[in-house]
Design a protein around this motif. Structure first.
Motif, PDB file in Angstrom:
ATOM      1  N   GLY A  42       0.527  -1.762   0.125  1.00  0.00           N
ATOM      2  CA  GLY A  42      -0.114  -0.110   0.372  1.00  0.00           C
ATOM      3  C   GLY A  42       0.729   1.567   0.033  1.00  0.00           C
ATOM      4  O   GLY A  42       0.584   2.456   0.251  1.00  0.00           O
ATOM      5  N   LYS A  43       2.028   1.069  -0.243  1.00  0.00           N
ATOM      6  CA  LYS A  43       2.883   2.552  -0.466  1.00  0.00           C
ATOM      7  C   LYS A  43       2.761   3.238  -1.681  1.00  0.00           C
ATOM      8  O   LYS A  43       2.383   4.379  -0.966  1.00  0.00           O
ATOM      9  N   SER A  44       2.595   2.739  -2.511  1.00  0.00           N
ATOM     10  CA  SER A  44       1.714   4.083  -3.493  1.00  0.00           C
ATOM     11  C   SER A  44       0.752   4.366  -3.483  1.00  0.00           C
ATOM     12  O   SER A  44       0.039   5.152  -3.894  1.00  0.00           O
ATOM     13  N   THR A  45       0.385   3.240  -2.910  1.00  0.00           N
ATOM     14  CA  THR A  45      -0.892   3.868  -2.964  1.00  0.00           C
ATOM     15  C   THR A  45      -1.372   4.818  -2.169  1.00  0.00           C
ATOM     16  O   THR A  45      -2.117   6.479  -1.812  1.00  0.00           O
ATOM     17  N   LEU A  46      -0.363   5.283  -1.187  1.00  0.00           N
ATOM     18  CA  LEU A  46      -0.195   5.778   0.456  1.00  0.00           C
ATOM     19  C   LEU A  46      -0.108   7.581  -0.240  1.00  0.00           C
ATOM     20  O   LEU A  46      -0.799   8.275  -0.612  1.00  0.00           O
ATOM     21  N   LEU A  47       0.557   7.495  -0.860  1.00  0.00           N
ATOM     22  CA  LEU A  47       1.616   8.530  -2.407  1.00  0.00           C
ATOM     23  C   LEU A  47       0.489   8.933  -3.439  1.00  0.00           C
ATOM     24  O   LEU A  47       0.709   9.925  -3.563  1.00  0.00           O
ATOM     25  N   ARG A  48      -0.423   8.184  -3.358  1.00  0.00           N
ATOM     26  CA  ARG A  48      -1.265   8.866  -4.800  1.00  0.00           C
ATOM     27  C   ARG A  48      -2.524   9.340  -4.216  1.00  0.00           C
ATOM     28  O   ARG A  48      -3.096   9.568  -4.871  1.00  0.00           O
ATOM     29  N   CYS A  49      -3.401   8.187  -2.886  1.00  0.00           N
ATOM     30  CA  CYS A  49      -4.128   9.219  -2.239  1.00  0.00           C
ATOM     31  C   CYS A  49      -3.767  10.751  -2.092  1.00  0.00           C
ATOM     32  O   CYS A  49      -4.451  11.500  -2.307  1.00  0.00           O
ATOM     33  N   MET A  50      -2.393  10.947  -1.640  1.00  0.00           N
ATOM     34  CA  MET A  50      -1.893  12.291  -1.429  1.00  0.00           C
ATOM     35  C   MET A  50      -1.832  13.620  -2.495  1.00  0.00           C
ATOM     36  O   MET A  50      -2.141  14.590  -2.336  1.00  0.00           O
ATOM     37  N   ASN A  51      -1.612  12.696  -3.972  1.00  0.00           N
ATOM     38  CA  ASN A  51      -1.992  13.484  -5.113  1.00  0.00           C
ATOM     39  C   ASN A  51      -2.948  13.255  -5.810  1.00  0.00           C
ATOM     40  O   ASN A  51      -3.173  13.875  -7.054  1.00  0.00           O
ATOM     41  N   ARG A  52      -3.999  13.137  -5.333  1.00  0.00           N
ATOM     42  CA  ARG A  52      -5.525  12.306  -5.699  1.00  0.00           C
ATOM     43  C   ARG A  52      -5.023  11.851  -7.254  1.00  0.00           C
ATOM     44  O   ARG A  52      -5.969  11.491  -8.435  1.00  0.00           O
ATOM     45  N   LEU A  53      -4.182  10.776  -7.709  1.00  0.00           N
ATOM     46  CA  LEU A  53      -4.456  10.289  -8.572  1.00  0.00           C
ATOM     47  C   LEU A  53      -4.734   8.871  -8.718  1.00  0.00           C
ATOM     48  O   LEU A  53      -5.068   8.457  -9.366  1.00  0.00           O
ATOM     49  N   VAL A  54      -5.359   8.427  -7.044  1.00  0.00           N
ATOM     50  CA  VAL A  54      -6.566   7.167  -6.723  1.00  0.00           C
ATOM     51  C   VAL A  54      -7.254   8.279  -5.499  1.00  0.00           C
ATOM     52  O   VAL A  54      -6.922   9.474  -4.662  1.00  0.00           O
ATOM     53  N   GLU A  55      -8.417   8.124  -5.735  1.00  0.00           N
ATOM     54  CA  GLU A  55      -9.507   9.038  -4.195  1.00  0.00           C
ATOM     55  C   GLU A  55      -9.409   7.498  -2.980  1.00  0.00           C
ATOM     56  O   GLU A  55      -9.841   6.379  -3.394  1.00  0.00           O
ATOM     57  N   PRO A  56      -9.318   8.393  -2.813  1.00  0.00           N
ATOM     58  CA  PRO A  56      -9.194   7.365  -0.718  1.00  0.00           C
ATOM     59  C   PRO A  56     -11.190   7.330  -1.093  1.00  0.00           C
ATOM     60  O   PRO A  56     -11.876   7.276  -1.117  1.00  0.00           O
ATOM     61  N   ALA A  68      -7.742  16.929   0.220  1.00  0.00           N
ATOM     62  CA  ALA A  68      -7.300  15.685  -1.017  1.00  0.00           C
ATOM     63  C   ALA A  68      -8.153  15.197  -0.694  1.00  0.00           C
ATOM     64  O   ALA A  68      -8.147  14.201  -1.978  1.00  0.00           O
ATOM     65  N   THR A  69      -9.675  15.005  -0.287  1.00  0.00           N
ATOM     66  CA  THR A  69     -10.445  14.570  -0.596  1.00  0.00           C
ATOM     67  C   THR A  69     -11.668  15.292  -1.185  1.00  0.00           C
ATOM     68  O   THR A  69     -12.293  14.603  -1.827  1.00  0.00           O
ATOM     69  N   ASP A  70     -11.548  15.916  -1.860  1.00  0.00           N
ATOM     70  CA  ASP A  70     -12.209  17.542  -2.278  1.00  0.00           C
ATOM     71  C   ASP A  70     -11.732  17.011  -3.686  1.00  0.00           C
ATOM     72  O   ASP A  70     -10.709  18.080  -4.253  1.00  0.00           O
ATOM     73  N   ALA A  71     -12.508  16.353  -4.634  1.00  0.00           N
ATOM     74  CA  ALA A  71     -11.993  17.032  -5.787  1.00  0.00           C
ATOM     75  C   ALA A  71     -12.027  18.515  -6.366  1.00  0.00           C
ATOM     76  O   ALA A  71     -11.288  19.032  -7.680  1.00  0.00           O
ATOM     77  N   LYS A  72     -12.442  19.404  -5.962  1.00  0.00           N
ATOM     78  CA  LYS A  72     -12.389  20.868  -6.576  1.00  0.00           C
ATOM     79  C   LYS A  72     -11.443  21.053  -6.075  1.00  0.00           C
ATOM     80  O   LYS A  72     -10.935  22.237  -7.386  1.00  0.00           O
ATOM     81  N   GLN A  73     -10.837  20.183  -5.834  1.00  0.00           N
ATOM     82  CA  GLN A  73      -9.416  21.484  -5.022  1.00  0.00           C
ATOM     83  C   GLN A  73      -8.080  20.591  -5.574  1.00  0.00           C
ATOM     84  O   GLN A  73      -6.596  20.717  -5.096  1.00  0.00           O
ATOM     85  N   THR A  74      -8.110  20.091  -6.175  1.00  0.00           N
ATOM     86  CA  THR A  74      -7.814  18.564  -6.973  1.00  0.00           C
ATOM     87  C   THR A  74      -6.069  19.660  -7.942  1.00  0.00           C
ATOM     88  O   THR A  74      -5.210  19.487  -7.545  1.00  0.00           O
ATOM     89  N   ARG A  75      -6.448  20.787  -8.447  1.00  0.00           N
ATOM     90  CA  ARG A  75      -5.715  21.460  -9.477  1.00  0.00           C
ATOM     91  C   ARG A  75      -4.853  22.244  -8.561  1.00  0.00           C
ATOM     92  O   ARG A  75      -3.430  22.343  -9.185  1.00  0.00           O
ATOM     93  N   MET A  76      -5.472  22.968  -7.597  1.00  0.00           N
ATOM     94  CA  MET A  76      -4.711  23.558  -6.788  1.00  0.00           C
ATOM     95  C   MET A  76      -3.633  22.805  -5.795  1.00  0.00           C
ATOM     96  O   MET A  76      -2.145  22.979  -5.614  1.00  0.00           O
ATOM     97  N   LEU A  77      -4.065  21.909  -5.119  1.00  0.00           N
ATOM     98  CA  LEU A  77      -3.540  20.542  -4.828  1.00  0.00           C
ATOM     99  C   LEU A  77      -1.736  20.116  -6.031  1.00  0.00           C
ATOM    100  O   LEU A  77      -1.113  20.492  -4.866  1.00  0.00           O
ATOM    101  N   ARG A  78      -2.363  20.163  -6.742  1.00  0.00           N
ATOM    102  CA  ARG A  78      -1.125  19.482  -7.292  1.00  0.00           C
ATOM    103  C   ARG A  78      -0.348  20.710  -8.440  1.00  0.00           C
ATOM    104  O   ARG A  78       1.025  20.560  -8.379  1.00  0.00           O
TER     105      ARG A  78
END
Length: 277
Positions: A42-56, A68-78
């Motif tokens: 689950g190491k990669s899944t954890l990192l990808r949740c942090m950047n919304r590459l996968v959704e928790p 990072a659980t809010d899709a509306k903030q994805t662009r600013m997050l990244r």
């Protein structure tokens, strides 16, 4: 807020496959944190949740001040969270400099982004990042002419050019020899120590984790099995981290999570001609 990352009861399921099982983690600004464990836990899944590459599936996830659980903030997050992958994710036919400049795309307008039109200040930032990884002399060479270690250093420079608060590095040295691996990890450590960037680095090599990590978090079967310094990591801790059920274990060359799709993510440094870089 002193913490760059705050995670509470993070869960990620792929159908009946429970990958993350309630992760709680806080990471202060400027810390070099190594996430240690074998592939498939689950190491990669954890990192990808942090950047919304996968959704928790559930849980709270605050990264660099964004939800990072809010899709509306994805662009600013990244824009504030850069990602470095095992396979470099650079464009072979572009020059080294243009690859690094792609880290500036989130900071330029739409038309400039489409036509790869960069300001002089962006070029200066990119060149400074190349100097940080000692590749400025390769700026005009094609990326496919570089060695594997040099390509990974270009990936680091691109991440730095993003001017991030957080860098997520997913097994960045898995395909490199030990000498080159140490060089790459030294550059990432410098980003944390010299520039105050929080670095989260997935590794499966215990010696590198102890050498470079300000802190080590061991993951086993989707849960945190250890959280402490390298000096505190004992043989019994390692046994617990690496005691993985046979169905979870994979060769270290495979990806942690087949369901996740790798994408490059968007990287406060020193002033360069008036730019806060």
């Amino acid at each position: 807020m002193n913490n760059a990352i705050a995670i509470a009861q993070l869960v990620k399921d792929y159908g009946t496959n429970h990958v993350l099982k309630g992760i709680d983690l806080e990471v202060p600004r400027g810390q070099f944190l190594v996430i240690l464990g074998p592939s498939g836990v689950g190491k990669s899944t954890l990192l990808r949740c942090m950047n919304r590459l996968v959704e928790p599936t559930s849980g709270l996830l605050q990264i660099a001040g964004f939800d990072a659980t809010d899709a509306k903030q994805t662009r600013m997050l990244r824009q504030h969270v850069a990602m470095i992958f095992q396979n470099h994710n650079i464009v072979p036919r572009l020059s080294v400099l243009k690859n690094v400049l792609t880290g500036r795309l989130g900071s330029v307008g739409t038309w400039s982004s489409l036509f790869q039109l960069f300001r002089k200040s962006d070029v200066e930032i990119a060149m400074e990042c190349l100097r940080r990884v000692e590749l400025e002399h390769k700026a005009n060479e094609r990326a496919d002419s570089l060695s594997g270690g040099q390509k990974q250093r270009v990936g680091i420079a691109r991440a730095l050019a993003q001017m991030p608060q957080v860098i997520l590095a997913d097994e960045p040295v898995a395909s490199l020899d030990p000498k080159t691996s140490r060089i790459v990890l030294q550059y990432l450590k410098m980003a944390a120590n010299d520039l105050g960037i929080t670095v989260i680095c997935n590794l499966h090599q215990v010696d590198f984790a102890k050498e470079f990590g300000d802190r080590i978090v061991g993951i086993c079967d989707g849960k945190i099995a250890f959280d402490g310094t390298g000096d505190e990591l004992t043989g019994s801790d390692l046994k617990r981290i690496y005691e993985v059920a046979p169905r979870m274990a994979k060769p270290v060359s495979e990806e942690d999570d087949d369901e996740s799709v790798k994408k490059p993510g968007p990287s406060v440094l020193q002033p360069v001609n008036g730019d806060i870089y």
